[in-house]
Design an enzyme around this catalytic site. Structure first.
Site, PDB file in Angstrom:
ATOM      1  N   HIS A 286     -93.693  62.143  10.708  1.00 41.23           N
ATOM      2  CA  HIS A 286     -95.163  62.147  10.724  1.00 41.23           C
ATOM      3  C   HIS A 286     -95.607  60.725  11.064  1.00 41.23           C
ATOM      4  O   HIS A 286     -95.914  59.928  10.189  1.00 41.23           O
ATOM      5  CB  HIS A 286     -95.738  62.581   9.374  1.00 41.23           C
ATOM      6  CG  HIS A 286     -97.218  62.799   9.410  1.00 41.23           C
ATOM      7  ND1 HIS A 286     -98.057  62.424   8.376  1.00 41.23           N
ATOM      8  CD2 HIS A 286     -98.010  63.341  10.366  1.00 41.23           C
ATOM      9  CE1 HIS A 286     -99.307  62.739   8.688  1.00 41.23           C
ATOM     10  NE2 HIS A 286     -99.298  63.297   9.889  1.00 41.23           N
TER      11      HIS A 286
ATOM     12  N   HIS B 278     -99.006  70.140   2.546  1.00 41.34           N
ATOM     13  CA  HIS B 278     -99.193  69.752   3.948  1.00 41.34           C
ATOM     14  C   HIS B 278     -98.302  68.549   4.258  1.00 41.34           C
ATOM     15  O   HIS B 278     -98.236  67.620   3.455  1.00 41.34           O
ATOM     16  CB  HIS B 278    -100.673  69.398   4.174  1.00 41.34           C
ATOM     17  CG  HIS B 278    -100.963  68.835   5.519  1.00 41.34           C
ATOM     18  ND1 HIS B 278    -101.509  67.582   5.697  1.00 41.34           N
ATOM     19  CD2 HIS B 278    -100.785  69.349   6.769  1.00 41.34           C
ATOM     20  CE1 HIS B 278    -101.662  67.355   6.987  1.00 41.34           C
ATOM     21  NE2 HIS B 278    -101.227  68.400   7.657  1.00 41.34           N
TER      22      HIS B 278
END
Length: 341
Positions: free
Chosen positions: A132, A57
């Site tokens: 991110h 992930h």
């Protein structure tokens, strides 16, 4: 007999990439660099959508730049707060979800990569970066690292899932797609029937890379697969119990044909979770404590048309995640042995 097959496979793959001085084996040292090549012959013609495949992930987030601007994936309030240098240091603790580089993940057995990309404000060369919360490495550098591994391991197949795009116009998309072409060339697999995607079929074509592109631009390029071909339902919870219930429910609703399936075995922090564990970060606040229970769920699964396919996790090196997922494919061997009886 099954235990003997497991031992033989591990001997073929090589068990340790780089032993540590203590003589113990950590998950990041387990070498699954050629696990697809080492699968038994009868699995070579099983659709990849029916195999158990380990993924990560936010795969790129092993490094983020706290000196870079805050990413366009963040709210205006976070961007204002991030003017304080300490805030970016804390953001980094919650933005990093992996410890291993792309190369190290590949050697550990990871074959699915969850990718979020963005342009960077003020970047004159119009490069695309992983993102991110904070910006990571250039996408080009990551692609080249993956391609280098694939060249050395010609029977391994990877899934690159570009599922979030930020601050990208048509020119940015064209630049990114050109980068993908330049990096992988003939290794790219054209979109076609999911059921025709077997190891044997890909080996014969010498294709190793499936690119999923969650944006209408996929229609313009034969080597881009639509995002709908790889659904990845998201539980969005901090509760292991709720996560496992969600994973079971979405697996039971999985389409038996026509797409791959990603089980996101991850916990997602809420605002109050971050506030309570601000200094500890994602790994120390949520993952360390809950990953063993998530791995226990993985061990109870079975691959197949209505079983697990791709399973993703944060910090894949903290437990023996990749090997646990890979060994689920031994259950398909058991089924075959029972069918002969």
């Amino acid at each position: 007999m099954l235990a003997v097959r497991k031992v033989r496979r591990k001997l073929r793959m090589g068990t340790i990439c780089s032993p540590n001085p203590s003589g113990t084996k950590t998950s990041s040292e387990v070498c699954n660099a050629d696990w697809m090549a080492s699968l038994p012959a009868h699995l070579h013609n099983v659709p990849l959508s029916n195999l158990a495949i380990p993924g990560s992930h936010d795969s790129f987030s092993y490094w983020v730049d706290e000196k870079s601007p805050v990413g366009p994936d963040q709210t205006p309030a976070i961007k204002r707060l991030a003017r304080i240098s300490l805030v970016k240091k804390l953001m980094k603790k919650w933005s990093v979800t992996q410890n291993l580089t792309f190369r190290e993940q590949l050697e550990a057995g990871i074959r699915y990569f969850d990718l979020r990309v963005s342009s960077k404000p003020g970047d004159a060369d119009q490069e695309i970066y992983f993102i991110h919360g904070l910006f990571g490495i250039k996408v080009w550098d990551g692609l080249m690292e993956i391609d280098s591994f694939l060249t050395q391991h010609p029977q391994e197949i990877v899934f690159l899932d570009f599922n979030h795009f930020y601050a990208m116009d048509e020119a940015h998309h064209k630049r990114l797609i050109l980068r993908i072409q330049e990096a992988f060339g003939n290794k790219l697999c054209s979109a076609c029937s999911v059921e025709s995607m077997t190891l044997q079929a890909l080996w014969e074509k010498k294709c190793q890379v499936l690119i999923f592109y969650h944006c209408p631009f996929y229609k313009q390029y034969p080597f881009l697969w639509p995002g709908k071909k790889i659904p990845a339902p998201w539980a969005n919870t901090t509760s292991v119990r709720k996560l496992i219930l969600f994973l079971e429910t979405t697996l039971s609703e999985r389409a038996p044909r026509g797409s791959f399936h990603v089980s996101q075995a991850i916990l997602t922090p809420r605002v109050k979770t971050i506030a309570r564990g601000l200094v500890g970060g994602l790994k120390n606040t949520l993952v360390h404590r809950n990953l063993p229970a998530i791995l226990d769920w993985v061990k109870t699964q079975k691959p197949g048309a209505m079983g697990v396919n791709i399973i993703t996790s944060d910090f894949v090196d903290l437990v023996d995640f990749a090997t646990t997922v890979i060994e689920l494919n031994d259950l398909l061997q058991e089924d075959r042995a029972l069918a002969k009886c």
